[in-house]
Design a protein around this motif. Structure first.
Motif, PDB file in Angstrom:
ATOM      1  N   LEU A   1       3.770 -10.238  28.558  1.00  0.00           N
ATOM      2  CA  LEU A   1       4.728 -10.396  29.655  1.00  0.00           C
ATOM      3  C   LEU A   1       5.218  -9.079  30.240  1.00  0.00           C
ATOM      4  N   THR A   2       4.919  -7.962  29.554  1.00  0.00           N
ATOM      5  CA  THR A   2       5.307  -6.647  30.072  1.00  0.00           C
ATOM      6  C   THR A   2       4.098  -5.719  30.013  1.00  0.00           C
ATOM      7  N   CYS A   3       4.203  -4.599  30.633  1.00  0.00           N
ATOM      8  CA  CYS A   3       3.130  -3.608  30.557  1.00  0.00           C
ATOM      9  C   CYS A   3       3.375  -2.705  29.351  1.00  0.00           C
ATOM     10  N   THR A   4       2.458  -2.750  28.379  1.00  0.00           N
ATOM     11  CA  THR A   4       2.585  -1.908  27.180  1.00  0.00           C
ATOM     12  C   THR A   4       1.411  -0.935  27.079  1.00  0.00           C
ATOM     13  N   THR A   5       0.738  -0.707  28.215  1.00  0.00           N
ATOM     14  CA  THR A   5      -0.401   0.215  28.249  1.00  0.00           C
ATOM     15  C   THR A   5      -0.159   1.303  29.299  1.00  0.00           C
ATOM     16  N   VAL A   6      -0.971   2.315  29.224  1.00  0.00           N
ATOM     17  CA  VAL A   6      -0.892   3.441  30.168  1.00  0.00           C
ATOM     18  C   VAL A   6      -2.209   3.525  30.932  1.00  0.00           C
ATOM     19  N   PRO A   7      -2.207   3.707  32.253  1.00  0.00           N
ATOM     20  CA  PRO A   7      -1.037   3.952  33.098  1.00  0.00           C
ATOM     21  C   PRO A   7      -0.195   2.697  33.289  1.00  0.00           C
ATOM     22  N   TRP A   8       1.121   2.898  33.301  1.00  0.00           N
ATOM     23  CA  TRP A   8       2.030   1.764  33.457  1.00  0.00           C
ATOM     24  C   TRP A   8       1.969   1.214  34.865  1.00  0.00           C
ATOM     25  N   MET A   9       1.997  -0.108  34.951  1.00  0.00           N
ATOM     26  CA  MET A   9       2.107  -0.797  36.237  1.00  0.00           C
ATOM     27  C   MET A   9       3.083  -1.955  36.057  1.00  0.00           C
ATOM     28  N   PRO A  10       3.857  -2.276  37.079  1.00  0.00           N
ATOM     29  CA  PRO A  10       4.759  -3.426  36.956  1.00  0.00           C
ATOM     30  C   PRO A  10       3.952  -4.694  36.710  1.00  0.00           C
TER      31      PRO A  10
ATOM     32  N   HIS B   1       8.924 -18.211   2.692  1.00  0.00           N
ATOM     33  CA  HIS B   1       9.539 -18.017   3.999  1.00  0.00           C
ATOM     34  C   HIS B   1       9.208 -16.669   4.619  1.00  0.00           C
ATOM     35  N   VAL B   2       8.966 -15.648   3.789  1.00  0.00           N
ATOM     36  CA  VAL B   2       8.701 -14.309   4.320  1.00  0.00           C
ATOM     37  C   VAL B   2       7.486 -14.290   5.242  1.00  0.00           C
ATOM     38  N   PHE B   3       6.531 -15.193   5.012  1.00  0.00           N
ATOM     39  CA  PHE B   3       5.362 -15.252   5.892  1.00  0.00           C
ATOM     40  C   PHE B   3       5.752 -15.742   7.287  1.00  0.00           C
ATOM     41  N   ALA B   4       6.724 -16.645   7.345  1.00  0.00           N
ATOM     42  CA  ALA B   4       7.210 -17.110   8.646  1.00  0.00           C
ATOM     43  C   ALA B   4       8.009 -16.017   9.345  1.00  0.00           C
ATOM     44  N   VAL B   5       8.728 -15.210   8.572  1.00  0.00           N
ATOM     45  CA  VAL B   5       9.457 -14.079   9.143  1.00  0.00           C
ATOM     46  C   VAL B   5       8.470 -13.072   9.732  1.00  0.00           C
ATOM     47  N   TRP B   6       7.390 -12.818   8.999  1.00  0.00           N
ATOM     48  CA  TRP B   6       6.390 -11.858   9.482  1.00  0.00           C
ATOM     49  C   TRP B   6       5.678 -12.370  10.735  1.00  0.00           C
ATOM     50  N   ASP B   7       5.240 -13.626  10.736  1.00  0.00           N
ATOM     51  CA  ASP B   7       4.466 -14.066  11.903  1.00  0.00           C
ATOM     52  C   ASP B   7       5.360 -14.317  13.118  1.00  0.00           C
ATOM     53  N   PHE B   8       6.662 -14.480  12.876  1.00  0.00           N
ATOM     54  CA  PHE B   8       7.622 -14.504  13.979  1.00  0.00           C
ATOM     55  C   PHE B   8       7.569 -13.186  14.746  1.00  0.00           C
ATOM     56  N   MET B   9       7.507 -12.078  13.995  1.00  0.00           N
ATOM     57  CA  MET B   9       7.427 -10.769  14.636  1.00  0.00           C
ATOM     58  C   MET B   9       6.113 -10.609  15.398  1.00  0.00           C
ATOM     59  N   SER B  10       5.026 -11.142  14.854  1.00  0.00           N
ATOM     60  CA  SER B  10       3.728 -11.066  15.525  1.00  0.00           C
ATOM     61  C   SER B  10       3.747 -11.873  16.823  1.00  0.00           C
ATOM     62  N   LEU B  11       4.390 -13.029  16.783  1.00  0.00           N
ATOM     63  CA  LEU B  11       4.525 -13.857  17.982  1.00  0.00           C
ATOM     64  C   LEU B  11       5.375 -13.149  19.030  1.00  0.00           C
ATOM     65  N   LEU B  12       6.455 -12.542  18.580  1.00  0.00           N
ATOM     66  CA  LEU B  12       7.344 -11.808  19.474  1.00  0.00           C
ATOM     67  C   LEU B  12       6.615 -10.668  20.187  1.00  0.00           C
ATOM     68  N   LYS B  13       5.846  -9.887  19.432  1.00  0.00           N
ATOM     69  CA  LYS B  13       5.143  -8.752  20.021  1.00  0.00           C
ATOM     70  C   LYS B  13       4.004  -9.210  20.929  1.00  0.00           C
ATOM     71  N   THR B  14       3.412 -10.363  20.626  1.00  0.00           N
ATOM     72  CA  THR B  14       2.403 -10.928  21.519  1.00  0.00           C
ATOM     73  C   THR B  14       3.026 -11.233  22.877  1.00  0.00           C
ATOM     74  N   LEU B  15       4.199 -11.829  22.860  1.00  0.00           N
ATOM     75  CA  LEU B  15       4.887 -12.143  24.107  1.00  0.00           C
ATOM     76  C   LEU B  15       5.218 -10.870  24.878  1.00  0.00           C
ATOM     77  N   GLN B  16       5.673  -9.846  24.172  1.00  0.00           N
ATOM     78  CA  GLN B  16       5.973  -8.583  24.853  1.00  0.00           C
ATOM     79  C   GLN B  16       4.712  -7.985  25.476  1.00  0.00           C
ATOM     80  N   ASN B  17       3.599  -8.031  24.737  1.00  0.00           N
ATOM     81  CA  ASN B  17       2.336  -7.501  25.267  1.00  0.00           C
ATOM     82  C   ASN B  17       1.869  -8.271  26.492  1.00  0.00           C
TER      83      ASN B  17
END
Length: 258
Positions: free
Chosen positions: A59-68, A41-57
Motif C-alpha cells: 500500500l506504500t512505496c518501500t522501494t527506491v526510487p520512491w514514487m507516490p 500464540h507466539v506464532f500468531a504474533v509473528w505472522d501478524f507482523m508479517s501480514l502488517l509488513k505485507t500491507l505496508q509493502n
C-alpha cells in the motif's frame, strides 16, 4: 461505519463469540498453562507482523526510487499502525516490536522459545515455510494458522490481507483472559510482568484507535465492489476458523500436560 462493514461483522459474529468464549481460557490456571498458551500464540504474533509488513509493502512505496503509490489516506493508516506495532516501547522505555516484546515475556516466565526461534532462524536462511515448520517442530495447529496467513499474503490481494488483519486478529483477546493473567500475576509478579504489560499495550495500542484505522483501510480497498466484499467475508470466516483450531490445539495440549 458502512453497511458492508456491518454485514461482515454480523456474518462473523458467531465465530468471534466462539473465540472470545473458548474453553481454553478457563483452563489457564497455572503458570505452566500460560507457558503452553504462549508456545502456540507466539506464532500468531509473528505472522501478524508479517501480514502488517505485507500491507505496508503493498500500500506504500518501500522501494527506491520512491514514487507516490496508492491512496494517501490508506498510506497514512497503514504507516501509523506499523509505527505502533514495530517500534513500541517495553517496560524500560526501550523501542521494540510487539513480537520482540512477546519473546521477552516468554523468556521471563520460562516458556520455551526454541521452537519459534528455530522457526525464524530457518526461515531467514531459506525462506521455506515447510522446512522451517519441520526443523522447529512447530505445533500442527500453529503451522496451519501461519500457513493460512501466508496463503493470503501470497494471493497479492491487498483487500483480503487488510480484511484478515482487520477482522481476524489481536482484538480477539477477551476480558476473561486479561482477568486470568492478572490473577496469575498476583502469584508470580516477577514471572509475567512483561506479558501483563504486553497485553495492556495491546489494549491501549490495538484497541479502538487501530481497529478504526484498519476498518477504514479495508473499506478504502474494497469500496463499493461487492465481489471484493463477498471475498472478504469468505476469507475472514476462514481466518477465524483457523483461530478456533489454534485455540483447540492449545486447549488439548494443556489437558494433555496434566
Amino acid at each position: 461505519m458502512y453497511h458492508q462493514i456491518d454485514r461482515i461483522k454480523k456474518a462473523i459474529d458467531p465465530l468471534r463469540e466462539q473465540i472470545i468464549n473458548h474453553k481454553v481460557y478457563s483452563e489457564i490456571k497455572e503458570l505452566n498453562d500460560l507457558k503452553i498458551f504462549m508456545h502456540y500464540h507466539v506464532f500468531a504474533v509473528w505472522d501478524f507482523m508479517s501480514l502488517l509488513k505485507t500491507l505496508q509493502n503493498n500500500l506504500t512505496c518501500t522501494t527506491v526510487p520512491w514514487m507516490p503509490k496508492g491512496n494517501a489516506e490508506t498510506r497514512f493508516l497503514i504507516n501509523e499502525i506499523v509505527v505502533g506495532e514495530e517500534s513500541d516501547v517495553d517496560l524500560d522505555g526501550n523501542r521494540k516490536s510487539h513480537f520482540e516484546l512477546y519473546l521477552d515475556a516468554m523468556k521471563q516466565c520460562g516458556a520455551a522459545t526454541n521452537s519459534i526461534e528455530n522457526f525464524t532462524n530457518e526461515l531467514s536462511k531459506n525462506g521455506n515455510l515447510n522446512s522451517a515448520f519441520q526443523s522447529s517442530e512447530t505445533p500442527v495447529e500453529a503451522s496451519e494458522f501461519v500457513d493460512f496467513t501466508f496463503k493470503i499474503i501470497e494471493s497479492n490481494k491487498d483487500y483480503l490481507q487488510a480484511a484478515i488483519f482487520t477482522f481476524g486478529r489481536e482484538d480477539l483477546i477477551p476480558g476473561m483472559f486479561i482477568s486470568i493473567v492478572n490473577d496469575i500475576y498476583k502469584n508470580f509478579p516477577s514471572s509475567i510482568s512483561i506479558f501483563k504489560y504486553y497485553l495492556e499495550r495491546h489494549i491501549e495500542i490495538d484497541g479502538e484507535h487501530h481497529s478504526n484505522l484498519a476498518l477504514q483501510m479495508t473499506y478504502n480497498l474494497c469500496g463499493d465492489d461487492e465481489l471484493k466484499w463477498k471475498e472478504v467475508e469468505e476469507t475472514t470466516i476462514a481466518s477465524l476458523q483457523k483461530r478456533i483450531e489454534l485455540w483447540n490445539g492449545v486447549y488439548n495440549e494443556i489437558i494433555k500436560s496434566r
